[in-house]
Design a protein around this motif. Structure first.
Motif, PDB file in Angstrom:
ATOM      1  N   LEU A 102     -17.675 -73.348  -7.204  1.00  0.00           N
ATOM      2  CA  LEU A 102     -17.776 -73.548  -5.768  1.00  0.00           C
ATOM      3  C   LEU A 102     -17.790 -72.198  -5.067  1.00  0.00           C
ATOM      4  CD1 LEU A 102     -17.614 -75.291  -3.153  1.00  0.00           C
ATOM      5  CD2 LEU A 102     -15.124 -75.199  -3.399  1.00  0.00           C
ATOM      6  N   LYS A 103     -18.767 -71.995  -4.185  1.00  0.00           N
ATOM      7  CA  LYS A 103     -18.835 -70.783  -3.380  1.00  0.00           C
ATOM      8  C   LYS A 103     -19.020 -71.157  -1.919  1.00  0.00           C
ATOM      9  CE  LYS A 103     -21.126 -67.037  -4.612  1.00  0.00           C
ATOM     10  NZ  LYS A 103     -22.248 -66.088  -4.890  1.00  0.00           N
ATOM     11  N   LEU A 104     -18.164 -70.600  -1.063  1.00  0.00           N
ATOM     12  CA  LEU A 104     -18.311 -70.751   0.374  1.00  0.00           C
ATOM     13  C   LEU A 104     -18.870 -69.457   0.946  1.00  0.00           C
ATOM     14  CD1 LEU A 104     -16.451 -73.225  -0.123  1.00  0.00           C
ATOM     15  CD2 LEU A 104     -15.390 -72.732   2.088  1.00  0.00           C
ATOM     16  N   ILE A 105     -19.829 -69.587   1.855  1.00  0.00           N
ATOM     17  CA  ILE A 105     -20.455 -68.440   2.523  1.00  0.00           C
ATOM     18  C   ILE A 105     -20.432 -68.692   4.026  1.00  0.00           C
ATOM     19  CG2 ILE A 105     -22.516 -66.987   2.721  1.00  0.00           C
ATOM     20  CD1 ILE A 105     -23.428 -68.122   0.011  1.00  0.00           C
ATOM     21  N   SER A 106     -20.029 -67.701   4.798  1.00  0.00           N
ATOM     22  CA  SER A 106     -20.094 -67.813   6.255  1.00  0.00           C
ATOM     23  C   SER A 106     -21.344 -67.101   6.758  1.00  0.00           C
ATOM     24  CB  SER A 106     -18.839 -67.227   6.904  1.00  0.00           C
ATOM     25  OG  SER A 106     -18.761 -65.835   6.703  1.00  0.00           O
ATOM     26  N   TRP A 107     -21.913 -67.651   7.837  1.00  0.00           N
ATOM     27  CA  TRP A 107     -23.166 -67.152   8.396  1.00  0.00           C
ATOM     28  C   TRP A 107     -23.023 -67.028   9.911  1.00  0.00           C
ATOM     29  CZ3 TRP A 107     -27.128 -66.486   4.745  1.00  0.00           C
ATOM     30  CH2 TRP A 107     -26.941 -67.139   3.518  1.00  0.00           C
ATOM     31  N   ASP A 108     -23.544 -65.956  10.465  1.00  0.00           N
ATOM     32  CA  ASP A 108     -23.649 -65.823  11.912  1.00  0.00           C
ATOM     33  C   ASP A 108     -25.074 -66.143  12.339  1.00  0.00           C
ATOM     34  OD1 ASP A 108     -21.044 -65.179  12.265  1.00  0.00           O
ATOM     35  OD2 ASP A 108     -21.373 -63.059  12.759  1.00  0.00           O
ATOM     36  N   ALA A 165     -32.208 -66.168  13.577  1.00  0.00           N
ATOM     37  CA  ALA A 165     -31.707 -65.303  12.516  1.00  0.00           C
ATOM     38  C   ALA A 165     -30.367 -65.803  11.989  1.00  0.00           C
ATOM     39  CB  ALA A 165     -31.561 -63.876  13.025  1.00  0.00           C
ATOM     40  N   LEU A 166     -30.211 -65.764  10.672  1.00  0.00           N
ATOM     41  CA  LEU A 166     -28.965 -66.112   9.997  1.00  0.00           C
ATOM     42  C   LEU A 166     -28.498 -64.899   9.211  1.00  0.00           C
ATOM     43  CD1 LEU A 166     -29.883 -69.669   8.664  1.00  0.00           C
ATOM     44  CD2 LEU A 166     -27.911 -69.176  10.105  1.00  0.00           C
ATOM     45  N   ASN A 167     -27.343 -64.353   9.603  1.00  0.00           N
ATOM     46  CA  ASN A 167     -26.797 -63.182   8.934  1.00  0.00           C
ATOM     47  C   ASN A 167     -25.642 -63.596   8.032  1.00  0.00           C
ATOM     48  OD1 ASN A 167     -28.612 -61.601  10.298  1.00  0.00           O
ATOM     49  ND2 ASN A 167     -27.157 -60.912  11.848  1.00  0.00           N
ATOM     50  N   ARG A 168     -25.742 -63.256   6.766  1.00  0.00           N
ATOM     51  CA  ARG A 168     -24.694 -63.592   5.803  1.00  0.00           C
ATOM     52  C   ARG A 168     -23.488 -62.671   6.030  1.00  0.00           C
ATOM     53  NH1 ARG A 168     -26.045 -64.897  -0.461  1.00  0.00           N
ATOM     54  NH2 ARG A 168     -23.931 -65.080  -1.294  1.00  0.00           N
ATOM     55  N   LYS A 169     -22.295 -63.270   6.134  1.00  0.00           N
ATOM     56  CA  LYS A 169     -21.094 -62.496   6.447  1.00  0.00           C
ATOM     57  C   LYS A 169     -20.142 -62.457   5.247  1.00  0.00           C
ATOM     58  CE  LYS A 169     -20.698 -60.953  10.001  1.00  0.00           C
ATOM     59  NZ  LYS A 169     -21.205 -59.672  10.535  1.00  0.00           N
ATOM     60  N   GLY A 184     -34.581 -73.607  -7.206  1.00  0.00           N
ATOM     61  CA  GLY A 184     -33.159 -73.807  -7.398  1.00  0.00           C
ATOM     62  C   GLY A 184     -32.287 -73.024  -6.447  1.00  0.00           C
ATOM     63  N   GLU A 185     -32.883 -72.173  -5.590  1.00  0.00           N
ATOM     64  CA  GLU A 185     -32.103 -71.347  -4.693  1.00  0.00           C
ATOM     65  C   GLU A 185     -31.734 -72.115  -3.415  1.00  0.00           C
ATOM     66  OE1 GLU A 185     -36.442 -70.682  -3.578  1.00  0.00           O
ATOM     67  OE2 GLU A 185     -35.268 -70.969  -5.411  1.00  0.00           O
ATOM     68  N   LEU A 186     -30.676 -71.628  -2.747  1.00  0.00           N
ATOM     69  CA  LEU A 186     -30.267 -72.169  -1.458  1.00  0.00           C
ATOM     70  C   LEU A 186     -31.287 -71.777  -0.398  1.00  0.00           C
ATOM     71  CD1 LEU A 186     -28.212 -73.326   0.632  1.00  0.00           C
ATOM     72  CD2 LEU A 186     -27.133 -71.062   0.640  1.00  0.00           C
ATOM     73  N   ARG A 187     -31.711 -72.756   0.408  1.00  0.00           N
ATOM     74  CA  ARG A 187     -32.593 -72.485   1.539  1.00  0.00           C
ATOM     75  C   ARG A 187     -31.968 -73.075   2.785  1.00  0.00           C
ATOM     76  NH1 ARG A 187     -38.885 -74.430   2.655  1.00  0.00           N
ATOM     77  NH2 ARG A 187     -39.251 -73.009   4.404  1.00  0.00           N
ATOM     78  N   LEU A 188     -31.757 -72.234   3.790  1.00  0.00           N
ATOM     79  CA  LEU A 188     -31.217 -72.659   5.076  1.00  0.00           C
ATOM     80  C   LEU A 188     -32.333 -72.620   6.116  1.00  0.00           C
ATOM     81  CD1 LEU A 188     -27.883 -70.606   5.194  1.00  0.00           C
ATOM     82  CD2 LEU A 188     -28.152 -73.010   4.578  1.00  0.00           C
ATOM     83  N   ILE A 189     -32.380 -73.666   6.953  1.00  0.00           N
ATOM     84  CA  ILE A 189     -33.361 -73.730   8.036  1.00  0.00           C
ATOM     85  C   ILE A 189     -32.639 -74.159   9.305  1.00  0.00           C
ATOM     86  CG2 ILE A 189     -35.548 -74.693   8.849  1.00  0.00           C
ATOM     87  CD1 ILE A 189     -36.201 -75.471   5.985  1.00  0.00           C
ATOM     88  N   THR A 190     -32.891 -73.449  10.407  1.00  0.00           N
ATOM     89  CA  THR A 190     -32.369 -73.872  11.711  1.00  0.00           C
ATOM     90  C   THR A 190     -33.482 -74.569  12.478  1.00  0.00           C
ATOM     91  OG1 THR A 190     -32.889 -71.708  12.693  1.00  0.00           O
ATOM     92  CG2 THR A 190     -30.666 -72.034  11.814  1.00  0.00           C
ATOM     93  N   TRP A 191     -33.107 -75.617  13.199  1.00  0.00           N
ATOM     94  CA  TRP A 191     -34.051 -76.425  13.958  1.00  0.00           C
ATOM     95  C   TRP A 191     -33.556 -76.527  15.399  1.00  0.00           C
ATOM     96  CZ3 TRP A 191     -38.059 -78.528  10.918  1.00  0.00           C
ATOM     97  CH2 TRP A 191     -37.846 -78.504   9.525  1.00  0.00           C
TER      98      TRP A 191
END
Length: 344
Positions: A25-31, A37-41, A330-337
């Motif tokens: 399990l991995k948690l990632i925070s994003w701004d 734009a999504l910045n990995r924190k 297989g990679e994580l893909r994030l999309i904002t709508w």
């Protein structure tokens, strides 16, 4: 790889992933910056698990409900710092389960509620809270619980016109059953309200609250996405079945409300062609006048998750949806709508 996403403010989100190779399990925070734009924190790992859901019963704390490799339910509290750093603060283990979902109430005192299929195959609800002591110590508190009959699939959402949650399940007859549960002010007890049932459904389903009702999105017996709405009174009893509408082939169904959209809904699902689809629906607060609005789609997707939040724009506040999914490689893909279901 499995994904979950959760907004904790209009400018920050947290995602959870379970790795394909090690099940960690991995948690990632994003701004979220600007419009897209999504910045990995920050990020943190928390051992091997099978399943995970996220909630925020306390501001700047994320509660993760996980099914461990030994099928034990475990609750893990993470603190999200000002810069997006993540710190593991508390753990608490419950019994064995075989299915899991979680929602957080938004009226009264916020509580996270897990809906699980327990070791006997029955639906079980447990309320949880995160407590922050004066000395800074963090603990997870287990509150009230309730049980119902055998289920083979389940979903849970907050309610809007009473303090509590709705569960939608596929029961022992493979039929849809929606149950309202009122939660006491101290979180120590659930009261089951009058529920509603419909016909045979598949394994994919989700449930969402309306201002004075409830909606279920299911994969019906033909594999199609079907929305059904009911009215619900403030005492937590489901009344009349109001409407239904059918779309195309679908699985991995998420059903969302959004802060400025009233009772209007967005269905986020994997279509019959394997792509990600977002479909908007207009509906009255008591479940009447359900109709389909516009839709959008993206590429091939699986392990879909979604959440919504209010964001500030130059022309005023609007709703944003964040989808997370497993892309073809297989990679994580994030999309904002950017969505506007207020005046469709």
């Amino acid at each position: 790889m499995l994904f979950r996403s959760l907004f904790i403010s209009g400018n920050r989100a947290v995602t959870a992933t379970i790795g394909d190779s090690n099940n960690n399990l991995k948690l990632i925070s994003w701004d979220l910056v600007g419009l897209s734009a999504l910045n990995r924190k920050g990020e943190i790992e928390a051992g091997a698990v099978k399943e995970v859901y996220l909630g925020e019963p306390l501001t700047d704390f994320v509660l993760a409900a996980v099914r461990q490799q030994d099928d034990q339910l475990k609750m893990i509290a993470f603190q999200v710092g000002p810069t997006g750093n993540l710190l593991r603060r508390a753990d608490l283990t419950a019994g064995k389960i075989s299915a899991l979902d979680m929602a957080t109430t938004t009226s009264g005192n916020r509580r996270s509620v897990t809906a699980v299929r327990d070791a006997n195959g029955d639906l079980k609800l447990i309320a949880w809270d995160i407590e922050l002591a004066n000395n800074g110590a963090v603990s997870i508190r287990r509150l009230g619980q309730a049980s119902a009959g055998r289920v083979s699939a389940l979903s849970v959402s907050r309610a809007k016109n009473f303090t509590g949650v709705f569960t939608a399940v596929r029961d022992a007859s493979n039929d849809l059953l929606v149950i309202p549960w009122k939660l006491s002010a101290d979180g120590q007890s659930f009261s089951r309200g009058a529920g509603a049932s419909a016909g045979a459904i598949g394994l994919h389903l989700d449930v969402a609250p309306l201002a004075g009702g409830v909606a279920a999105a299911v994969q019906d017996s033909d594999g199609k996405l079907r929305l059904i709405t009911w009215s619900v009174n403030s005492s937590g009893d489901i009344g009349r079945r109001r409407e239904f509408n059918v779309a195309g082939d679908a699985s991995e169904i998420n059903l969302l409300t959004a802060p400025h959209a009233g009772s209007n809904l967005t269905a986020v699902a994997r279509g019959g062609d394997g792509r990600l689809y977002l479909i908007g629906w207009q509906v009255d607060g008591d479940g009447r006048n359900l109709r389909r609005l516009g839709s959008s789609r993206a590429g091939a997707a699986s392990r879909i998750s979604a959440d919504s939040v209010s964001r500030s724009y130059a022309d005023g506040p609007r709703d944003m949806i964040l989808t997370s999914m497993r892309a073809t490689g297989g990679e994580l893909r994030l999309i904002t709508w950017d969505t506007n279901l207020v005046n469709p």
